[in-house]
Design a protein around this motif. Structure first.
Motif, mmCIF file in Angstrom:
data_model
loop_
_atom_site.group_PDB
_atom_site.id
_atom_site.type_symbol
_atom_site.label_atom_id
_atom_site.label_comp_id
_atom_site.label_asym_id
_atom_site.label_seq_id
_atom_site.Cartn_x
_atom_site.Cartn_y
_atom_site.Cartn_z
ATOM 1 N N LYS A 104 0.829 -1.235 -0.023
ATOM 2 C CA LYS A 104 -0.139 -0.045 0.003
ATOM 3 C C LYS A 104 0.938 1.266 0.176
ATOM 4 O O LYS A 104 1.815 1.290 0.704
ATOM 5 C CB LYS A 104 -0.885 -0.109 1.445
ATOM 6 C CG LYS A 104 -2.099 0.864 1.011
ATOM 7 C CD LYS A 104 -2.863 0.508 2.396
ATOM 8 C CE LYS A 104 -4.468 1.037 1.936
ATOM 9 N NZ LYS A 104 -5.433 0.832 3.043
ATOM 10 N N TYR A 105 0.884 2.240 -0.956
ATOM 11 C CA TYR A 105 1.539 3.346 -1.024
ATOM 12 C C TYR A 105 0.417 4.609 -1.178
ATOM 13 O O TYR A 105 -0.454 4.445 -2.305
ATOM 14 C CB TYR A 105 2.628 3.245 -2.246
ATOM 15 C CG TYR A 105 3.303 4.440 -2.166
ATOM 16 C CD1 TYR A 105 4.043 4.808 -1.274
ATOM 17 C CD2 TYR A 105 3.268 5.303 -3.151
ATOM 18 C CE1 TYR A 105 5.014 5.871 -0.914
ATOM 19 C CE2 TYR A 105 4.094 6.446 -3.250
ATOM 20 C CZ TYR A 105 4.928 6.643 -2.272
ATOM 21 O OH TYR A 105 5.684 7.961 -2.133
ATOM 22 N N ASN A 106 0.338 5.575 -0.561
ATOM 23 C CA ASN A 106 -0.582 6.815 -0.772
ATOM 24 C C ASN A 106 -2.090 6.244 -0.822
ATOM 25 O O ASN A 106 -3.092 6.688 -1.495
ATOM 26 C CB ASN A 106 -0.194 7.772 -2.011
ATOM 27 C CG ASN A 106 1.036 8.175 -1.809
ATOM 28 O OD1 ASN A 106 1.481 8.933 -0.729
ATOM 29 N ND2 ASN A 106 1.485 8.776 -3.000
ATOM 30 N N ASN A 107 -2.182 5.402 0.228
ATOM 31 C CA ASN A 107 -3.686 4.882 0.502
ATOM 32 C C ASN A 107 -4.093 3.994 -1.019
ATOM 33 O O ASN A 107 -5.158 3.894 -1.055
ATOM 34 C CB ASN A 107 -4.632 5.771 0.723
ATOM 35 C CG ASN A 107 -4.429 6.478 2.145
ATOM 36 O OD1 ASN A 107 -4.066 5.631 2.921
ATOM 37 N ND2 ASN A 107 -4.225 7.719 2.399
ATOM 38 N N GLU A 108 -3.227 3.626 -1.721
ATOM 39 C CA GLU A 108 -3.590 2.795 -2.872
ATOM 40 C C GLU A 108 -2.956 1.343 -2.695
ATOM 41 O O GLU A 108 -1.621 1.345 -2.446
ATOM 42 C CB GLU A 108 -3.064 3.385 -4.216
ATOM 43 C CG GLU A 108 -3.803 4.547 -4.573
ATOM 44 C CD GLU A 108 -3.148 5.090 -6.030
ATOM 45 O OE1 GLU A 108 -3.210 4.294 -6.943
ATOM 46 O OE2 GLU A 108 -2.914 6.334 -6.141
ATOM 47 N N GLU A 109 -3.765 0.608 -3.005
ATOM 48 C CA GLU A 109 -3.275 -0.935 -3.047
ATOM 49 C C GLU A 109 -2.497 -1.134 -4.550
ATOM 50 O O GLU A 109 -3.152 -0.834 -5.479
ATOM 51 C CB GLU A 109 -4.459 -2.011 -2.860
ATOM 52 C CG GLU A 109 -5.190 -1.858 -1.550
ATOM 53 C CD GLU A 109 -4.811 -3.126 -0.591
ATOM 54 O OE1 GLU A 109 -4.068 -3.975 -1.144
ATOM 55 O OE2 GLU A 109 -4.852 -3.317 0.554
ATOM 56 N N LYS A 110 -1.222 -1.739 -4.323
ATOM 57 C CA LYS A 110 -0.559 -1.827 -5.591
ATOM 58 C C LYS A 110 0.071 -3.363 -5.296
ATOM 59 O O LYS A 110 0.315 -3.843 -4.377
ATOM 60 C CB LYS A 110 0.484 -0.809 -5.756
ATOM 61 C CG LYS A 110 -0.113 0.480 -6.014
ATOM 62 C CD LYS A 110 1.065 1.638 -6.201
ATOM 63 C CE LYS A 110 0.436 2.906 -6.308
ATOM 64 N NZ LYS A 110 1.268 3.682 -7.079
#
Length: 89
Positions: A69-75
């Protein structure tokens, strides 16, 4: 099994990545092969060394196909990325 890593090239490559002081660092497979001059038999050794170096500098480390998770995005770490290192702000 003998280690044939060129540690000077490996350290130069990783230090260049760390110099950016970015919150997210991506290491590409192509870069590992060309800039760090890592052979097929030394890939796992390189990954362990890189993981340790990034973790010592406060990064969380993720490898190919791992979710993060980075900047509230799942990647997901893409197939051409061997490492994604993230330092929370």
């Amino acid at each position: 099994m003998e280690n044939s890593l060129n540690m000077e090239k490996v350290n130069n490559y990783l230090n260049e990545k760390l110099k950016s002081k970015a919150n997210i660092i991506t290491c590409l497979y192509f870069e590992m092969k060309t800039k760090a001059d890592v052979s097929l038999k030394d890939e796992n050794l390189f990954l362990r060394y890189a993981r340790d170096k990034f973790e010592e500098n406060g990064y969380d480390v993720y490898f190919t196909n791992a979710k993060y998770k980075y900047n509230n995005e799942e990647k997901i770490v893409k197939s051409n990325e061997i490492i994604v290192a993230i330092k929370e702000e």
